[in-house]
Design an enzyme around this catalytic site. Structure first.
Site, PDB file in Angstrom:
ATOM      1  N   GLY A  46      -1.792  28.443 -17.973  1.00  0.00           N
ATOM      2  CA  GLY A  46      -2.744  28.285 -19.067  1.00  0.00           C
ATOM      3  C   GLY A  46      -3.358  29.620 -19.420  1.00  0.00           C
ATOM      4  O   GLY A  46      -3.433  30.523 -18.578  1.00  0.00           O
ATOM      5  N   GLN A  51      -9.580  35.202 -22.789  1.00  0.00           N
ATOM      6  CA  GLN A  51      -8.955  36.103 -21.813  1.00  0.00           C
ATOM      7  C   GLN A  51      -8.184  37.248 -22.473  1.00  0.00           C
ATOM      8  O   GLN A  51      -7.864  38.226 -21.809  1.00  0.00           O
ATOM      9  CB  GLN A  51      -7.993  35.317 -20.908  1.00  0.00           C
ATOM     10  CG  GLN A  51      -8.699  34.329 -19.998  1.00  0.00           C
ATOM     11  CD  GLN A  51      -7.691  33.522 -19.224  1.00  0.00           C
ATOM     12  OE1 GLN A  51      -7.191  32.504 -19.697  1.00  0.00           O
ATOM     13  NE2 GLN A  51      -7.355  33.988 -18.028  1.00  0.00           N
ATOM     14  N   CYS A  92      -6.322  32.230 -11.514  1.00  0.00           N
ATOM     15  CA  CYS A  92      -6.595  32.584 -12.910  1.00  0.00           C
ATOM     16  C   CYS A  92      -5.962  33.939 -13.194  1.00  0.00           C
ATOM     17  O   CYS A  92      -6.070  34.856 -12.365  1.00  0.00           O
ATOM     18  CB  CYS A  92      -8.104  32.654 -13.119  1.00  0.00           C
ATOM     19  SG  CYS A  92      -8.578  33.095 -14.800  1.00  0.00           S
ATOM     20  N   LEU A  93      -5.327  34.065 -14.362  1.00  0.00           N
ATOM     21  CA  LEU A  93      -4.701  35.345 -14.713  1.00  0.00           C
ATOM     22  C   LEU A  93      -5.732  36.463 -14.836  1.00  0.00           C
ATOM     23  O   LEU A  93      -5.391  37.631 -14.709  1.00  0.00           O
ATOM     24  CB  LEU A  93      -3.916  35.205 -16.024  1.00  0.00           C
ATOM     25  CG  LEU A  93      -2.700  34.275 -15.957  1.00  0.00           C
ATOM     26  CD1 LEU A  93      -2.061  34.128 -17.327  1.00  0.00           C
ATOM     27  CD2 LEU A  93      -1.688  34.780 -14.939  1.00  0.00           C
ATOM     28  N   HIS A 134     -10.338  24.024 -16.758  1.00  0.00           N
ATOM     29  CA  HIS A 134     -10.422  25.460 -16.438  1.00  0.00           C
ATOM     30  C   HIS A 134     -10.405  26.299 -17.721  1.00  0.00           C
ATOM     31  O   HIS A 134     -11.233  27.195 -17.901  1.00  0.00           O
ATOM     32  CB  HIS A 134      -9.240  25.801 -15.515  1.00  0.00           C
ATOM     33  CG  HIS A 134      -9.103  27.245 -15.161  1.00  0.00           C
ATOM     34  ND1 HIS A 134      -9.163  27.690 -13.862  1.00  0.00           N
ATOM     35  CD2 HIS A 134      -8.869  28.350 -15.920  1.00  0.00           C
ATOM     36  CE1 HIS A 134      -8.993  29.012 -13.848  1.00  0.00           C
ATOM     37  NE2 HIS A 134      -8.807  29.427 -15.083  1.00  0.00           N
ATOM     38  N   GLU A 135      -9.479  25.960 -18.641  1.00  0.00           N
ATOM     39  CA  GLU A 135      -9.351  26.764 -19.869  1.00  0.00           C
ATOM     40  C   GLU A 135     -10.540  26.536 -20.805  1.00  0.00           C
ATOM     41  O   GLU A 135     -10.997  27.470 -21.456  1.00  0.00           O
ATOM     42  CB  GLU A 135      -8.040  26.457 -20.596  1.00  0.00           C
ATOM     43  CG  GLU A 135      -6.762  26.701 -19.798  1.00  0.00           C
ATOM     44  CD  GLU A 135      -6.689  28.073 -19.147  1.00  0.00           C
ATOM     45  OE1 GLU A 135      -7.279  29.037 -19.663  1.00  0.00           O
ATOM     46  OE2 GLU A 135      -6.048  28.166 -18.086  1.00  0.00           O
ATOM     47  N   HIS A 138     -13.301  28.721 -19.854  1.00  0.00           N
ATOM     48  CA  HIS A 138     -13.145  30.098 -20.372  1.00  0.00           C
ATOM     49  C   HIS A 138     -13.751  30.212 -21.768  1.00  0.00           C
ATOM     50  O   HIS A 138     -14.403  31.203 -22.082  1.00  0.00           O
ATOM     51  CB  HIS A 138     -11.660  30.478 -20.461  1.00  0.00           C
ATOM     52  CG  HIS A 138     -11.064  31.015 -19.197  1.00  0.00           C
ATOM     53  ND1 HIS A 138     -11.569  32.112 -18.524  1.00  0.00           N
ATOM     54  CD2 HIS A 138      -9.972  30.624 -18.492  1.00  0.00           C
ATOM     55  CE1 HIS A 138     -10.809  32.363 -17.458  1.00  0.00           C
ATOM     56  NE2 HIS A 138      -9.839  31.465 -17.404  1.00  0.00           N
TER      57      HIS A 138
END
Ligand code: NI
Length: 170
Positions: A46, A51, A92-93, A134-135, A138
């Protein structure tokens, strides 16, 4: 198509709150394509626009094994959450190399626009439910490590800042 640079925690831009997309047009469709390419390349399951330093409510997700089930979420909202929760080890990226357990709703219902501007609703559970929550965090400027203890958060910040310094020297 282009790969986009991913912001890394504790970059303060990760805490900006995204604005709703006003028009789903070619600019947004290009952003979606670039975000999907960036997510698959990373690789990750994701990616939120926050991000890649774009502060609009756009998310791409693909939790399939074969990377053949891309979900595009534009102006997504969670319209229902189960009281039942699940604990999942998240990564997480934007927080490379860090994984820890977060407790979230086990099942959710999501209302979203797709890349044609059409409204859809879907139910999610398991990894997809984790990933959507999670997204969407963000987009609100929240990174998953903020669910962890202050002590853990400080350790993570120290570790990532050290990695960054070493990357600059190399
Ligand atoms: Ni993330």
């Amino acid at each position: 198509m282009a790969l986009l640079p991913i912001l890394r925690y504790p970059d303060p831009r990760l805490h900006k709150v995204a604005k709703p997309v006003q028009v789903v047009d070619d600019r947004i469709r290009t952003l979606v394509r670039d975000m999907a390419e960036t997510m698959y390349e990373a690789p990750g399951v994701g990616l939120a626009a926050t991000q890649v330093d774009v502060h609009e409510r756009v998310v791409v997700i693909d939790v399939s094994e074969d990377n053949d089930d891309l979900r595009v979420l534009i102006n997504p909202e969670i319209i229902w959450k189960s009281e039942e929760t699940q604990v999942y080890e998240e990564g997480c990226l934007s927080v490379p190399g860090i994984y820890d357990e977060v407790q979230r709703a086990a099942r959710i219902r999501v209302r979203t626009l797709d890349e044609q501007g059409e409204t859809h609703e879907f139910d999610a559970e398991g990894l997809l439910a984790v990933c959507v929550q999670h997204e969407l965090d963000h987009l609100m400027g929240k990174v998953f490590v903020e669910y962890l203890s202050p002590l853990k958060q400080n350790r993570i910040k120290t570790r990532l800042r050290k990695q960054e310094r070493e990357a600059l020297k190399a």
